[in-house]
Design a protein around this motif. Sequence first.
Motif, short mmCIF file in Angstrom:
data_model
loop_
_atom_site.label_atom_id
_atom_site.label_comp_id
_atom_site.label_asym_id
_atom_site.label_seq_id
_atom_site.Cartn_x
_atom_site.Cartn_y
_atom_site.Cartn_z
N ILE A 61 -11.32 11.85 2.58
CA ILE A 61 -11.56 10.39 3.20
C ILE A 61 -12.49 10.20 4.40
CG2 ILE A 61 -10.52 8.33 4.22
CD1 ILE A 61 -8.04 8.81 2.33
N ARG A 62 -12.27 11.17 5.21
CA ARG A 62 -13.60 11.13 6.38
C ARG A 62 -14.78 11.30 5.90
NH1 ARG A 62 -9.21 14.21 8.83
NH2 ARG A 62 -10.18 16.15 8.40
N ASP A 70 -18.00 2.97 6.05
CA ASP A 70 -16.53 2.12 5.99
C ASP A 70 -15.44 2.84 6.85
OD1 ASP A 70 -17.65 -0.21 4.52
OD2 ASP A 70 -17.09 1.03 2.49
N VAL A 71 -14.52 2.15 7.29
CA VAL A 71 -13.45 2.95 8.30
C VAL A 71 -12.52 3.66 7.11
CG1 VAL A 71 -13.61 0.99 10.18
CG2 VAL A 71 -11.92 0.70 8.04
N PRO A 72 -12.04 4.50 7.62
CA PRO A 72 -10.95 5.56 6.81
C PRO A 72 -10.09 4.66 6.19
CG PRO A 72 -11.83 6.62 8.79
CD PRO A 72 -12.25 5.20 9.10
N ASP A 77 -7.16 2.73 1.52
CA ASP A 77 -6.69 1.66 0.66
C ASP A 77 -7.37 1.51 -0.80
OD1 ASP A 77 -4.91 1.11 2.48
OD2 ASP A 77 -6.19 -0.67 3.21
N LEU A 78 -8.91 2.00 -0.72
CA LEU A 78 -9.61 1.63 -1.98
C LEU A 78 -9.31 2.94 -3.06
CD1 LEU A 78 -12.04 0.24 -3.36
CD2 LEU A 78 -13.55 1.98 -2.03
N MET A 79 -9.19 4.29 -2.45
CA MET A 79 -8.63 5.35 -3.35
C MET A 79 -7.67 5.06 -3.95
SD MET A 79 -11.64 7.05 -3.50
CE MET A 79 -12.77 5.60 -3.29
N LYS A 80 -6.53 4.57 -2.91
CA LYS A 80 -5.26 4.54 -3.74
C LYS A 80 -5.33 3.32 -5.02
CE LYS A 80 -2.84 3.80 0.29
NZ LYS A 80 -1.78 3.71 1.17
N SER A 81 -6.15 2.41 -4.60
CA SER A 81 -6.15 1.27 -5.51
C SER A 81 -6.64 1.84 -6.71
CB SER A 81 -6.98 0.16 -5.16
OG SER A 81 -7.25 -0.71 -6.19
N THR A 108 -8.88 11.50 -8.18
CA THR A 108 -9.52 10.39 -8.04
C THR A 108 -10.60 10.42 -6.89
OG1 THR A 108 -7.68 9.06 -8.72
CG2 THR A 108 -9.39 7.88 -7.50
N ILE A 109 -10.23 10.94 -5.67
CA ILE A 109 -11.11 10.94 -4.97
C ILE A 109 -12.33 11.79 -5.10
CG2 ILE A 109 -11.62 11.45 -2.17
CD1 ILE A 109 -8.72 10.69 -1.68
#
Length: 223
Positions: A61-62, A70-72, A77-81, A108-109
């Motif tokens: 994420i970092r 974009d902020v972590p 939230d985007l990756m979990k979505s 996914t990430i």
Amino acid sequence: MKLFGELDQLSGNQLKIKLNDDAPIYRMSKLANGRKPTIQLDIEDGRTISPDQRKKIWALIRDISEWNGDVPQYIEDLMKSYTREIFNLEPYSLSNCSVTTASYTIETILEFCFRNDVPFSTRTWDMLPNDYTAEWFCLRFRKCIICGKHADIAHYEAVGMGNNRRKISHAKFHFMALCRIHHTEQHTIGVDKFLQKYHIKPIKLNYEERKKLRIGGKGDGES
């Protein structure tokens, strides 16, 4: 602030923890306003997300955050979505989700990073060689599992002199993605010493995976 490490000693109610990195003492003291900071200790019990999984997720994420600005929290939230949509999951938290959900999140990430050519930090990349999902994506996107440069698919087992790779079955072989430099090093020092040096575990691929990666030929069975 999240710190990761391993339990080193246990005596009564006294714990000694060996951190993976040096503790940022000044920052910890500042956040606690000069007082002794309180901590929450999560012990891996095999049922919920492991510290190793959580560490990989935050590192990835970092890297994405540094790549696109974009902020972590937004990236998380985007990756979990994305993960919920791909794997048909209910909303979840990275603090207590299952090991399986955490694995889905990492998958996914990683796919997002490989598809978008997100640059991994050295520290993040060093976490990946013994991760099956990371090895799979390195094979899929032809990136060296050691350095991230363009790679070819290498066999762990010797194919054998005079054998046609397009006519033999690849069901018994293990694979890894290596750039030309590291592939040459593998042959120079020997495969076992090479794997020990870089902590790599070549992976076996089923028929559908080999087909997707265009590995094999007429002699490749469905095993």
